[in-house]
Design an enzyme around this catalytic site. Structure first.
Site, mmCIF file in Angstrom:
data_model
loop_
_atom_site.group_PDB
_atom_site.id
_atom_site.type_symbol
_atom_site.label_atom_id
_atom_site.label_comp_id
_atom_site.label_asym_id
_atom_site.label_seq_id
_atom_site.Cartn_x
_atom_site.Cartn_y
_atom_site.Cartn_z
ATOM 1 N N TYR A 174 70.070 0.661 -26.027
ATOM 2 C CA TYR A 174 69.816 -0.797 -26.081
ATOM 3 C C TYR A 174 70.975 -1.565 -25.445
ATOM 4 C CZ TYR A 174 69.925 -5.538 -28.056
ATOM 5 O OH TYR A 174 70.026 -6.896 -28.212
ATOM 6 N N LYS A 215 71.185 -3.942 -22.038
ATOM 7 C CA LYS A 215 71.582 -5.364 -22.048
ATOM 8 C C LYS A 215 72.814 -5.567 -21.156
ATOM 9 C CE LYS A 215 70.074 -8.410 -24.113
ATOM 10 N NZ LYS A 215 68.948 -9.363 -23.850
ATOM 11 N N THR A 231 73.926 -9.917 -26.025
ATOM 12 C CA THR A 231 74.399 -9.442 -27.326
ATOM 13 C C THR A 231 75.872 -9.029 -27.270
ATOM 14 O OG1 THR A 231 74.183 -7.556 -28.834
ATOM 15 C CG2 THR A 231 73.404 -7.207 -26.626
ATOM 16 N N ASP A 232 76.519 -9.076 -28.412
ATOM 17 C CA ASP A 232 77.914 -8.601 -28.479
ATOM 18 C C ASP A 232 77.992 -7.075 -28.351
ATOM 19 O OD1 ASP A 232 76.834 -7.947 -30.964
ATOM 20 O OD2 ASP A 232 78.484 -8.789 -32.133
ATOM 21 N N GLU A 233 76.828 -6.395 -28.477
ATOM 22 C CA GLU A 233 76.839 -4.928 -28.464
ATOM 23 C C GLU A 233 77.245 -4.367 -27.097
ATOM 24 O OE1 GLU A 233 73.527 -3.173 -30.615
ATOM 25 O OE2 GLU A 233 73.337 -4.975 -31.830
HETATM 26 P P1 NAD Z 1 62.520 -9.796 -30.755
HETATM 27 O O1 NAD Z 1 62.324 -8.330 -30.562
HETATM 28 O O2 NAD Z 1 62.228 -10.416 -32.075
HETATM 29 O O3 NAD Z 1 61.640 -10.595 -29.678
HETATM 30 C C1 NAD Z 1 61.525 -10.210 -28.346
HETATM 31 C C2 NAD Z 1 60.344 -10.953 -27.728
HETATM 32 O O4 NAD Z 1 60.249 -10.579 -26.342
HETATM 33 C C3 NAD Z 1 58.989 -10.608 -28.384
HETATM 34 O O5 NAD Z 1 58.263 -11.793 -28.631
HETATM 35 C C4 NAD Z 1 58.293 -9.758 -27.338
HETATM 36 O O6 NAD Z 1 56.886 -9.866 -27.364
HETATM 37 C C5 NAD Z 1 58.880 -10.322 -26.041
HETATM 38 N N1 NAD Z 1 58.831 -9.343 -24.942
HETATM 39 C C6 NAD Z 1 59.237 -8.051 -24.969
HETATM 40 N N2 NAD Z 1 58.991 -7.466 -23.783
HETATM 41 C C7 NAD Z 1 58.439 -8.425 -22.982
HETATM 42 C C8 NAD Z 1 57.969 -8.433 -21.644
HETATM 43 N N3 NAD Z 1 58.019 -7.325 -20.885
HETATM 44 N N4 NAD Z 1 57.463 -9.586 -21.142
HETATM 45 C C9 NAD Z 1 57.393 -10.693 -21.910
HETATM 46 N N5 NAD Z 1 57.821 -10.753 -23.183
HETATM 47 C C10 NAD Z 1 58.325 -9.623 -23.713
HETATM 48 O O7 NAD Z 1 64.016 -10.069 -30.291
HETATM 49 P P2 NAD Z 1 65.105 -11.103 -30.861
HETATM 50 O O8 NAD Z 1 65.819 -10.461 -31.978
HETATM 51 O O9 NAD Z 1 64.472 -12.433 -31.054
HETATM 52 O O10 NAD Z 1 66.110 -11.155 -29.631
HETATM 53 C C11 NAD Z 1 65.893 -12.073 -28.553
HETATM 54 C C12 NAD Z 1 66.979 -11.897 -27.526
HETATM 55 O O11 NAD Z 1 68.254 -12.126 -28.128
HETATM 56 C C13 NAD Z 1 67.043 -10.493 -26.921
HETATM 57 O O12 NAD Z 1 67.325 -10.609 -25.560
HETATM 58 C C14 NAD Z 1 68.185 -9.826 -27.664
HETATM 59 O O13 NAD Z 1 68.797 -8.835 -26.864
HETATM 60 C C15 NAD Z 1 69.101 -11.006 -27.914
HETATM 61 N N6 NAD Z 1 69.966 -10.900 -29.108
HETATM 62 C C16 NAD Z 1 69.423 -10.606 -30.328
HETATM 63 C C17 NAD Z 1 70.251 -10.567 -31.449
HETATM 64 C C18 NAD Z 1 69.696 -10.287 -32.824
HETATM 65 O O14 NAD Z 1 70.476 -10.166 -33.796
HETATM 66 N N7 NAD Z 1 68.400 -10.193 -33.025
HETATM 67 C C19 NAD Z 1 71.628 -10.806 -31.312
HETATM 68 C C20 NAD Z 1 72.138 -11.100 -30.047
HETATM 69 C C21 NAD Z 1 71.291 -11.159 -28.949
HETATM 70 P P1 TYD Z 2 70.183 -3.611 -37.189
HETATM 71 O O1 TYD Z 2 69.613 -4.726 -37.999
HETATM 72 O O2 TYD Z 2 69.263 -2.597 -36.608
HETATM 73 O O3 TYD Z 2 71.075 -4.289 -36.058
HETATM 74 P P2 TYD Z 2 72.116 -3.613 -34.982
HETATM 75 O O4 TYD Z 2 71.969 -2.155 -35.020
HETATM 76 O O5 TYD Z 2 71.642 -4.177 -33.682
HETATM 77 O O6 TYD Z 2 73.468 -4.084 -35.385
HETATM 78 O O7 TYD Z 2 71.232 -2.828 -38.082
HETATM 79 C C1 TYD Z 2 72.338 -3.505 -38.675
HETATM 80 C C2 TYD Z 2 73.181 -2.460 -39.380
HETATM 81 O O8 TYD Z 2 72.433 -1.918 -40.477
HETATM 82 C C3 TYD Z 2 73.549 -1.271 -38.485
HETATM 83 O O9 TYD Z 2 74.872 -0.856 -38.797
HETATM 84 C C4 TYD Z 2 72.548 -0.190 -38.882
HETATM 85 C C5 TYD Z 2 72.290 -0.494 -40.354
HETATM 86 N N1 TYD Z 2 70.938 -0.138 -40.855
HETATM 87 C C6 TYD Z 2 70.793 0.659 -41.991
HETATM 88 O O10 TYD Z 2 71.781 1.091 -42.616
HETATM 89 N N2 TYD Z 2 69.524 0.963 -42.422
HETATM 90 C C7 TYD Z 2 68.424 0.530 -41.757
HETATM 91 O O11 TYD Z 2 67.279 0.859 -42.177
HETATM 92 C C8 TYD Z 2 68.580 -0.296 -40.603
HETATM 93 C C9 TYD Z 2 67.393 -0.805 -39.838
HETATM 94 C C10 TYD Z 2 69.868 -0.615 -40.184
#
Ligand code: NAD
Ligand code: TYD
Length: 351
Positions: A156, A160, A131-133
């Site tokens: 988080y 990561k 993630t960019d975070e």
């Molecule tokens: P998500 O929470 O929707 O899915 C995570 C999946 O991992 C789930 O299916 C869960 O069951 C599985 N999981 C969790 N713990 C596990 C374990 N111990 N063993 C096996 N499986 C396990 O997450 P997402 O949003 O799809 O993100 C996927 C990846 O991309 C993550 O690594 C996250 O850090 C990264 N990422 C997400 C975003 C975003 O905006 N959602 C952006 C950048 C990077």
């Molecule tokens: P989120 O979707 O949780 O992603 P991330 O924190 O990983 O960027 O949140 C996106 C933005 O929205 C973040 O600035 C927090 C804000 N947010 C709210 O204002 N209300 C909410 O209920 C949630 C879940 C997020």
């Protein structure tokens, strides 16, 4: 089969799009989806590919090193695309240990299984999705690049960042061929409605309050999930070993502007008078340590691999809203049970 690839976290949001893309586009690859189905994992996300002959699901925990080792022994994976993680910042504030366990120990367990099973690293690849975070929080100006120093601010992002460091350490120390990408905020179908966009869509639909943290002025850079899956495909096949690629949407939005846009789009789709849904906006206590702004400079992946986002934001949001409106049953299933207690505890109100 030409290649056998392990995708971890394939039942989650981004993972399910990656699995679908690989199963569909590469019929000569065997795709093994490993997921332990936490609250965020859902096999209904993959109904359309579950019967494909080149798809296999395995329910295991990445933290269980012995099981990972025997899985590597059984399948002789050519590559790993590692997405399994605890992914929600608010949950990491409440329970950081779960993030350390899955994101750090789980990643090291997988790396160790690859190290002990891959006798010969030729043609192998361990791809870590991050993630960019990890880069921390930006002020009003500037962008994250691949050389920006790590400065994670939430449990988080710290977990990561640590897992990214372990991936690079396993390359440096043991020679495992790795590649990494750090992506901005994703949105699209199958995203669990704890994240901003699906949570707001679900609440607007149900006429529930729309909880905006602080003043709603935090900025995120949004990318449609299928564009991310396409970038992952490119990096898996063409990214250089040991390199990192930043992926972003060149699409910065303040939270409050997104929430207002969702209200307007949904008022139209639900035939409500203009201005109806925005009355649901409720400013709530800010997230602890809330990162102000994320913005990715995605020039490297554009210049080296020719990747660019394909969807404009409004187009992506319309597709996303339509999907949630058409998949009410999916929403009902994932918001029953534990979701209600999470929501009540976190927002002190019903979902
Ligand atoms: P998500 O929470 O929707 O899915 C995570 C999946 O991992 C789930 O299916 C869960 O069951 C599985 N999981 C969790 N713990 C596990 C374990 N111990 N063993 C096996 N499986 C396990 O997450 P997402 O949003 O799809 O993100 C996927 C990846 O991309 C993550 O690594 C996250 O850090 C990264 N990422 C997400 C975003 C975003 O905006 N959602 C952006 C950048 C990077
Ligand atoms: P989120 O979707 O949780 O992603 P991330 O924190 O990983 O960027 O949140 C996106 C933005 O929205 C973040 O600035 C927090 C804000 N947010 C709210 O204002 N209300 C909410 O209920 C949630 C879940 C997020």
């Amino acid at each position: 089969m030409k290649k056998t690839i392990l995708v971890t976290g394939g039942a989650g949001f981004i993972g399910s799009h990656v699995v679908r893309r690989f199963v569909t586009n590469y019929p000569d690859y065997l795709i093994v989806n490993l997921d332990n189905l936490t609250y965020a994992g859902n096999l209904n996300n993959l109904k359309d590919v579950e019967a494909a002959p080149n798809y296999k699901f395995v329910k295991e925990d990445i933290c269980d090193f012995k099981s990972m080792e025997s899985l590597f022994g059984k399948y002789s994976f050519d590559g790993v695309i590692h997405l399994a993680a605890e992914s929600h910042v608010d949950r990491s504030i409440k329970n950081p240990l779960a993030f350390i366990e899955t994101n750090i120990l789980g990643t090291v367990s997988l790396l160790s299984a690859a190290k002990s099973s891959w006798k010969d690293f030729d043609g192998k690849r361990f791809y870590h999705i991050s993630t960019d975070e990890v880069y921390g929080s930006l002020g009003e100006e500037g962008f994250f690049t691949e050389t920006t120093s790590y400065d994670p601010q939430s449990p988080y992002s710290a977990s990561k960042a640590s897992s990214d460091h372990f991936v690079r350490a396993y390359s440096n120390t043991y020679g495992i061929p790795v590649v990494l990408s750090n992506c901005s905020n994703n949105y699209g179908p199958f995203q669990f409605p704890e994240k901003l966009i699906p949570l707001m869509i679900n609440n607007i639909r149900n006429n529930k309050p729309l909880p905006v943290y602080g003043k709603g002025e935090n900025v995120r850079d949004w990318l449609y999930v299928e564009d991310h899956a396409r970038a992952i495909d490119l990096i898996y096949h063409q990214g250089k070993v040991d390199e990192t690629y930043n992926i972003g949407g060149f699409n910065e939005w303040k939270n409050i502007d997104i929430v207002n846009l969702l209200c307007d789009l949904l008022d139209k789709k639900l035939n409500r008078p203009p201005g109806t849904s925005s009355k649901l906006i409720t400013y709530v206590t800010d997230r602890a340590g809330h990162d102000h702004r994320y913005a990715i400079d995605a020039s490297k992946i554009k210049n080296e691999l020719g990747w660019e986002p394909s969807l404009q934001f409004e187009e992506g949001l319309n597709k996303t809203i339509d999907w949630y409106l058409e998949n009410e049953q999916w929403l009902q299933e994932v918001t029953s049970g534990d979701y209600q207690s999470y929501y009540q505890e976190h927002y002190k109100t019903e979902a």
